[in-house]
Write a protein that holds these residues in place. Structure first.
Motif, PDB file in Angstrom:
ATOM      1  N   ILE A   8       0.844  -1.208   0.000  1.00 15.82           N
ATOM      2  CA  ILE A   8       0.000   0.000   0.000  1.00 15.82           C
ATOM      3  C   ILE A   8       0.871   1.247   0.000  1.00 15.82           C
ATOM      4  N   LEU A   9       1.897   1.284   0.845  1.00 13.00           N
ATOM      5  CA  LEU A   9       2.762   2.463   0.908  1.00 13.00           C
ATOM      6  C   LEU A   9       3.455   2.724  -0.428  1.00 13.00           C
ATOM      7  N   LEU A  10       3.741   1.676  -1.177  1.00 16.69           N
ATOM      8  CA  LEU A  10       4.346   1.853  -2.497  1.00 16.69           C
ATOM      9  C   LEU A  10       3.415   2.588  -3.459  1.00 16.69           C
ATOM     10  N   ARG A  11       2.110   2.508  -3.216  1.00 16.58           N
ATOM     11  CA  ARG A  11       1.128   3.154  -4.091  1.00 16.58           C
ATOM     12  C   ARG A  11       0.844   4.602  -3.704  1.00 16.58           C
ATOM     13  N   VAL A  12       1.332   5.028  -2.557  1.00 17.36           N
ATOM     14  CA  VAL A  12       1.078   6.398  -2.091  1.00 17.36           C
ATOM     15  C   VAL A  12       2.112   7.322  -2.715  1.00 17.36           C
ATOM     16  N   GLU A  14       2.323  10.745  -2.597  1.00 13.30           N
ATOM     17  CA  GLU A  14       2.725  11.911  -1.805  1.00 13.30           C
ATOM     18  C   GLU A  14       3.651  11.480  -0.659  1.00 13.30           C
ATOM     19  N   PRO A  15       4.919  11.923  -0.651  1.00 14.41           N
ATOM     20  CA  PRO A  15       5.867  11.503   0.388  1.00 14.41           C
ATOM     21  C   PRO A  15       5.411  11.818   1.811  1.00 14.41           C
ATOM     22  N   ALA A  16       4.799  12.967   2.030  1.00 13.85           N
ATOM     23  CA  ALA A  16       4.368  13.329   3.387  1.00 13.85           C
ATOM     24  C   ALA A  16       3.270  12.394   3.885  1.00 13.85           C
ATOM     25  N   ARG A  18       2.781   9.289   2.789  1.00  9.65           N
ATOM     26  CA  ARG A  18       3.436   7.987   2.972  1.00  9.65           C
ATOM     27  C   ARG A  18       4.166   7.940   4.309  1.00  9.65           C
ATOM     28  N   GLN A  19       4.861   9.008   4.653  1.00 12.07           N
ATOM     29  CA  GLN A  19       5.591   9.070   5.923  1.00 12.07           C
ATOM     30  C   GLN A  19       4.621   8.969   7.105  1.00 12.07           C
ATOM     31  N   SER A  20       3.506   9.671   7.031  1.00 13.80           N
ATOM     32  CA  SER A  20       2.527   9.625   8.117  1.00 13.80           C
ATOM     33  C   SER A  20       1.937   8.228   8.279  1.00 13.80           C
ATOM     34  N   LEU A  21       1.639   7.586   7.156  1.00 11.86           N
ATOM     35  CA  LEU A  21       1.050   6.246   7.209  1.00 11.86           C
ATOM     36  C   LEU A  21       2.040   5.218   7.733  1.00 11.86           C
ATOM     37  N   THR A  22       3.323   5.461   7.525  1.00 13.87           N
ATOM     38  CA  THR A  22       4.359   4.538   7.993  1.00 13.87           C
ATOM     39  C   THR A  22       4.266   4.320   9.501  1.00 13.87           C
ATOM     40  N   GLY A  23       3.849   5.342  10.227  1.00 18.20           N
ATOM     41  CA  GLY A  23       3.757   5.237  11.682  1.00 18.20           C
ATOM     42  C   GLY A  23       2.535   4.500  12.196  1.00 18.20           C
ATOM     43  N   LEU A  24       1.614   4.127  11.306  1.00 22.01           N
ATOM     44  CA  LEU A  24       0.402   3.421  11.735  1.00 22.01           C
ATOM     45  C   LEU A  24       0.609   1.913  11.698  1.00 22.01           C
ATOM     46  N   ALA A  25      -0.204   1.206  12.453  1.00 20.17           N
ATOM     47  CA  ALA A  25      -0.161  -0.256  12.474  1.00 20.17           C
ATOM     48  C   ALA A  25      -0.619  -0.821  11.130  1.00 20.17           C
ATOM     49  N   GLU A  26      -0.175  -2.035  10.832  1.00 21.29           N
ATOM     50  CA  GLU A  26      -0.497  -2.666   9.549  1.00 21.29           C
ATOM     51  C   GLU A  26      -1.999  -2.718   9.277  1.00 21.29           C
ATOM     52  N   GLY A  27      -2.757  -3.187  10.252  1.00 20.72           N
ATOM     53  CA  GLY A  27      -4.205  -3.306  10.060  1.00 20.72           C
ATOM     54  C   GLY A  27      -4.869  -1.973   9.803  1.00 20.72           C
ATOM     55  N   ASP A  28      -4.353  -0.920  10.412  1.00 24.13           N
ATOM     56  CA  ASP A  28      -4.921   0.417  10.215  1.00 24.13           C
ATOM     57  C   ASP A  28      -4.617   0.946   8.821  1.00 24.13           C
ATOM     58  N   VAL A  29      -3.424   0.685   8.314  1.00 23.48           N
ATOM     59  CA  VAL A  29      -3.064   1.119   6.956  1.00 23.48           C
ATOM     60  C   VAL A  29      -3.929   0.378   5.937  1.00 23.48           C
ATOM     61  N   ILE A  30      -4.101  -0.906   6.126  1.00 20.77           N
ATOM     62  CA  ILE A  30      -4.941  -1.683   5.205  1.00 20.77           C
ATOM     63  C   ILE A  30      -6.382  -1.183   5.272  1.00 20.77           C
ATOM     64  N   ALA A  31      -6.884  -0.910   6.468  1.00 17.41           N
ATOM     65  CA  ALA A  31      -8.250  -0.397   6.624  1.00 17.41           C
ATOM     66  C   ALA A  31      -8.407   0.949   5.908  1.00 17.41           C
ATOM     67  N   LEU A  32      -7.442   1.835   6.064  1.00 20.19           N
ATOM     68  CA  LEU A  32      -7.500   3.130   5.374  1.00 20.19           C
ATOM     69  C   LEU A  32      -7.479   2.942   3.860  1.00 20.19           C
ATOM     70  N   TYR A  33      -6.680   2.011   3.395  1.00 19.90           N
ATOM     71  CA  TYR A  33      -6.625   1.748   1.962  1.00 19.90           C
ATOM     72  C   TYR A  33      -7.979   1.275   1.453  1.00 19.90           C
ATOM     73  N   LEU A  34      -8.644   0.410   2.222  1.00 16.79           N
ATOM     74  CA  LEU A  34      -9.980  -0.045   1.828  1.00 16.79           C
ATOM     75  C   LEU A  34     -10.957   1.124   1.755  1.00 16.79           C
ATOM     76  N   VAL A  98      -4.050  11.689  11.730  1.00 17.89           N
ATOM     77  CA  VAL A  98      -3.147  11.551  10.578  1.00 17.89           C
ATOM     78  C   VAL A  98      -3.857  12.019   9.311  1.00 17.89           C
ATOM     79  N   MET A  99      -5.092  11.609   9.132  1.00 22.29           N
ATOM     80  CA  MET A  99      -5.830  11.982   7.927  1.00 22.29           C
ATOM     81  C   MET A  99      -6.055  13.495   7.868  1.00 22.29           C
ATOM     82  N   LEU A 100      -6.330  14.114   9.007  1.00 20.66           N
ATOM     83  CA  LEU A 100      -6.572  15.559   9.033  1.00 20.66           C
ATOM     84  C   LEU A 100      -5.311  16.362   8.710  1.00 20.66           C
ATOM     85  N   ARG A 101      -4.138  15.764   8.873  1.00 20.51           N
ATOM     86  CA  ARG A 101      -2.902  16.450   8.491  1.00 20.51           C
ATOM     87  C   ARG A 101      -2.789  16.614   6.978  1.00 20.51           C
ATOM     88  N   HIS A 102      -3.473  15.733   6.251  1.00 16.22           N
ATOM     89  CA  HIS A 102      -3.287  15.697   4.800  1.00 16.22           C
ATOM     90  C   HIS A 102      -4.549  15.966   3.988  1.00 16.22           C
TER      91      HIS A 102
END
Length: 162
Positions: A8-12, A14-16, A18-34, A98-102
């Motif tokens: 998922i991070l490879l598909r993002v 915007e670097p900023a 991607r950096q913010s999402l890096t700090g989230l747990a795996e399940g949360d990143v997948i959920a956001l992607y969905l 995290v989402m409100l930052r972007h």
């Protein structure tokens, strides 16, 4: 097509973000992607699969209201569920921040509501696999675990398959 935090991070782009999402747990990143894919509607490469998934609120006890949980009447179970629910609420608040930052408040309010996040986390929690310490979600793989319903049985499959 395997969804992991890394794929998922490879598909993002915007670097900023991607950096913010890096700090989230795996399940949360997948959920956001969905949720992002659901927001794309028919433009999403996951559109057909997302249409097949349950659309209502999650049904597990973790997603019940406090009074519903307390009606269980088993103190240890009630405390355990309430603790897990509190953790899920805190996770949502962290993800929302995290989402409100972007993204604008209106975008977050429309596409990343708490109910939507709980829906997506429920899908990840019930459909993702854990393999060697990594969480993987393979769209459509869970469909092999279901029997045909009456609509499927009545469908003329030869028409679509030749």
């Amino acid at each position: 097509y395997v969804l992991t935090k890394e794929t998922i991070l490879l598909r993002v782009a915007e670097p900023a973000v991607r950096q913010s999402l890096t700090g989230l747990a795996e399940g949360d990143v997948i959920a956001l992607y969905l949720l992002m894919q659901r927001a794309l509607g028919s433009e999403s490469r996951l559109a057909r699969w997302l249409e097949l998934l349950p659309q209502g609120p999650p049904e597990g006890a973790l997603y019940w209201s406090r009074p519903e949980i307390e009606r269980l009447g088993v103190p240890s179970t009630v405390q355990n569920l309430l603790g897990q629910r509190q953790g899920l609420e805190q996770t949502y608040q962290a993800v929302r921040a995290v989402m409100l930052r972007h993204f604008s408040q209106s975008v977050v309010d429309q596409w990343y509501k708490k109910e939507d996040f709980f829906w997506a986390r429920s899908l990840v929690d019930t459909r993702a696999w854990n393999l060697m310490g990594r969480k993987l979600l393979v769209p459509m793989a869970g469909m092999f675990n279901h029997a045909l319903d009456s609509e499927d049985e009545a469908y003329d499959w030869r028409r679509d398959t030749g």
